[in-house]
Design a protein around this motif. Structure first.
Motif, PDB file in Angstrom:
ATOM      1  N   TYR A  60       0.851  -1.187   0.000  1.00  0.00           N
ATOM      2  CA  TYR A  60       0.000   0.000   0.000  1.00  0.00           C
ATOM      3  C   TYR A  60       0.888   1.238   0.000  1.00  0.00           C
ATOM      4  CZ  TYR A  60       1.085  -0.021   5.012  1.00  0.00           C
ATOM      5  OH  TYR A  60       1.731  -0.019   6.222  1.00  0.00           O
ATOM      6  N   VAL A  61       0.278   2.376  -0.314  1.00  0.00           N
ATOM      7  CA  VAL A  61       0.952   3.666  -0.283  1.00  0.00           C
ATOM      8  C   VAL A  61       0.356   4.455   0.871  1.00  0.00           C
ATOM      9  CG1 VAL A  61       1.414   5.785  -1.575  1.00  0.00           C
ATOM     10  CG2 VAL A  61       1.293   3.598  -2.763  1.00  0.00           C
ATOM     11  N   LYS A  62       1.199   5.124   1.628  1.00  0.00           N
ATOM     12  CA  LYS A  62       0.705   5.893   2.763  1.00  0.00           C
ATOM     13  C   LYS A  62       0.047   7.184   2.285  1.00  0.00           C
ATOM     14  CE  LYS A  62       4.071   4.200   6.079  1.00  0.00           C
ATOM     15  NZ  LYS A  62       5.151   4.573   7.008  1.00  0.00           N
ATOM     16  N   GLY A  63      -0.931   7.624   3.054  1.00  0.00           N
ATOM     17  CA  GLY A  63      -1.619   8.872   2.753  1.00  0.00           C
ATOM     18  C   GLY A  63      -2.030   9.549   4.041  1.00  0.00           C
ATOM     19  N   GLN A  64      -2.559  10.765   3.901  1.00  0.00           N
ATOM     20  CA  GLN A  64      -2.952  11.538   5.060  1.00  0.00           C
ATOM     21  C   GLN A  64      -4.305  12.182   4.799  1.00  0.00           C
ATOM     22  OE1 GLN A  64      -0.300  14.768   5.955  1.00  0.00           O
ATOM     23  NE2 GLN A  64      -0.919  14.859   8.082  1.00  0.00           N
ATOM     24  N   VAL A  65      -5.205  12.101   5.793  1.00  0.00           N
ATOM     25  CA  VAL A  65      -6.519  12.734   5.681  1.00  0.00           C
ATOM     26  C   VAL A  65      -6.349  14.225   5.957  1.00  0.00           C
ATOM     27  CG1 VAL A  65      -8.875  12.791   6.555  1.00  0.00           C
ATOM     28  CG2 VAL A  65      -7.632  10.629   6.483  1.00  0.00           C
ATOM     29  N   LEU A  66      -6.730  15.049   4.989  1.00  0.00           N
ATOM     30  CA  LEU A  66      -6.589  16.500   5.149  1.00  0.00           C
ATOM     31  C   LEU A  66      -7.844  17.149   5.694  1.00  0.00           C
ATOM     32  CD1 LEU A  66      -4.694  17.393   1.863  1.00  0.00           C
ATOM     33  CD2 LEU A  66      -3.757  16.838   4.100  1.00  0.00           C
ATOM     34  N   GLY A  67      -8.998  16.602   5.342  1.00  0.00           N
ATOM     35  CA  GLY A  67     -10.251  17.201   5.804  1.00  0.00           C
ATOM     36  C   GLY A  67     -11.404  16.628   5.017  1.00  0.00           C
ATOM     37  N   TYR A  68     -12.548  17.283   5.165  1.00  0.00           N
ATOM     38  CA  TYR A  68     -13.744  16.876   4.452  1.00  0.00           C
ATOM     39  C   TYR A  68     -13.950  17.793   3.240  1.00  0.00           C
ATOM     40  CZ  TYR A  68     -14.788  14.549   8.889  1.00  0.00           C
ATOM     41  OH  TYR A  68     -14.721  13.771  10.007  1.00  0.00           O
ATOM     42  N   LYS A  69     -14.767  17.312   2.301  1.00  0.00           N
ATOM     43  CA  LYS A  69     -15.179  18.151   1.188  1.00  0.00           C
ATOM     44  C   LYS A  69     -15.968  19.321   1.764  1.00  0.00           C
ATOM     45  CE  LYS A  69     -18.437  18.011  -2.641  1.00  0.00           C
ATOM     46  NZ  LYS A  69     -19.379  17.172  -3.382  1.00  0.00           N
ATOM     47  N   ARG A  70     -15.685  20.537   1.283  1.00  0.00           N
ATOM     48  CA  ARG A  70     -16.367  21.695   1.848  1.00  0.00           C
ATOM     49  C   ARG A  70     -16.376  22.874   0.896  1.00  0.00           C
ATOM     50  NH1 ARG A  70     -13.810  24.558   6.667  1.00  0.00           N
ATOM     51  NH2 ARG A  70     -15.009  26.190   5.676  1.00  0.00           N
ATOM     52  N   SER A  71     -17.242  23.802   1.198  1.00  0.00           N
ATOM     53  CA  SER A  71     -17.243  25.097   0.548  1.00  0.00           C
ATOM     54  C   SER A  71     -16.961  26.121   1.638  1.00  0.00           C
ATOM     55  CB  SER A  71     -18.585  25.364  -0.137  1.00  0.00           C
ATOM     56  OG  SER A  71     -19.609  25.430   0.828  1.00  0.00           O
ATOM     57  N   LYS A  72     -17.171  27.376   1.329  1.00  0.00           N
ATOM     58  CA  LYS A  72     -16.905  28.392   2.340  1.00  0.00           C
ATOM     59  C   LYS A  72     -17.796  28.218   3.567  1.00  0.00           C
ATOM     60  CE  LYS A  72     -16.623  33.364   2.984  1.00  0.00           C
ATOM     61  NZ  LYS A  72     -16.843  34.681   2.392  1.00  0.00           N
ATOM     62  N   ALA A  73     -19.062  27.853   3.331  1.00  0.00           N
ATOM     63  CA  ALA A  73     -20.020  27.802   4.429  1.00  0.00           C
ATOM     64  C   ALA A  73     -20.405  26.389   4.845  1.00  0.00           C
ATOM     65  CB  ALA A  73     -21.282  28.569   4.037  1.00  0.00           C
ATOM     66  N   ASN A  74     -20.313  25.427   3.938  1.00  0.00           N
ATOM     67  CA  ASN A  74     -20.832  24.079   4.215  1.00  0.00           C
ATOM     68  C   ASN A  74     -19.738  23.033   4.167  1.00  0.00           C
ATOM     69  OD1 ASN A  74     -23.489  25.089   4.300  1.00  0.00           O
ATOM     70  ND2 ASN A  74     -23.562  25.069   2.068  1.00  0.00           N
ATOM     71  N   GLN A  75     -19.913  22.004   4.981  1.00  0.00           N
ATOM     72  CA  GLN A  75     -18.969  20.880   5.009  1.00  0.00           C
ATOM     73  C   GLN A  75     -19.731  19.592   4.732  1.00  0.00           C
ATOM     74  OE1 GLN A  75     -15.894  20.497   8.203  1.00  0.00           O
ATOM     75  NE2 GLN A  75     -17.199  18.835   8.878  1.00  0.00           N
TER      76      GLN A  75
END
Length: 131
Positions: free
Chosen positions: A32-47
């Protein structure tokens, strides 16, 4: 069988180091290749919690992400209580599409990743192959 599980989920609740590595010529080969969770899909106001943004190690352009599209991805974590003989649990998902031009991808998991996973590591499996 969990009736709430996504159709692409495996019955593996735990992925051990022994099962993700194989012996070839006396060397450990990581499957496998390592990865990192950066965040959720979002806009300026909504996640949107159903889609996570993941940075894959060694991928720096949008073109390089094409290889990883459709690959299985797993977030492995340690729980307080033991189930099926282990403290480790896993949330499986799939790489869905690129995100931006810097080699990040969007991934969907069988259940939404918990907030404590942000900044944490994931494993991007090198299967299924699209070659």
């Amino acid at each position: 069988v969990n009736s709430r599980a996504a159709p692409y989920s495996f019955s593996l609740g735990f992925v051990s180091a022994e099962s993700t590595r194989s012996k070839m010529g006396g060397e450990n080969v990581r499957l496998y290749v390592k990865g990192q969770v950066l965040g959720y899909k979002r806009s300026k106001a909504n996640q949107e919690n159903h889609t996570s943004i993941v940075k894959i190690d060694g991928v720096v352009t949008r073109k390089e992400t094409e290889f990883y599209l459709g690959k299985r991805i797993v977030y492995v974590y340690k729980a307080k209580t033991q189930k099926q003989g282990t403290y480790f649990r896993a949330i499986w998902g799939r790489v869905m599409r690129p995100h931006g031009n810097a080699g990040q991808v969007k991934a969907k998991f069988s259940s939404n990743l918990p907030p404590i996973s942000l900044g944490g590591g994931v494993r991007v499996m090198l299967y299924p192959s699209r070659v």
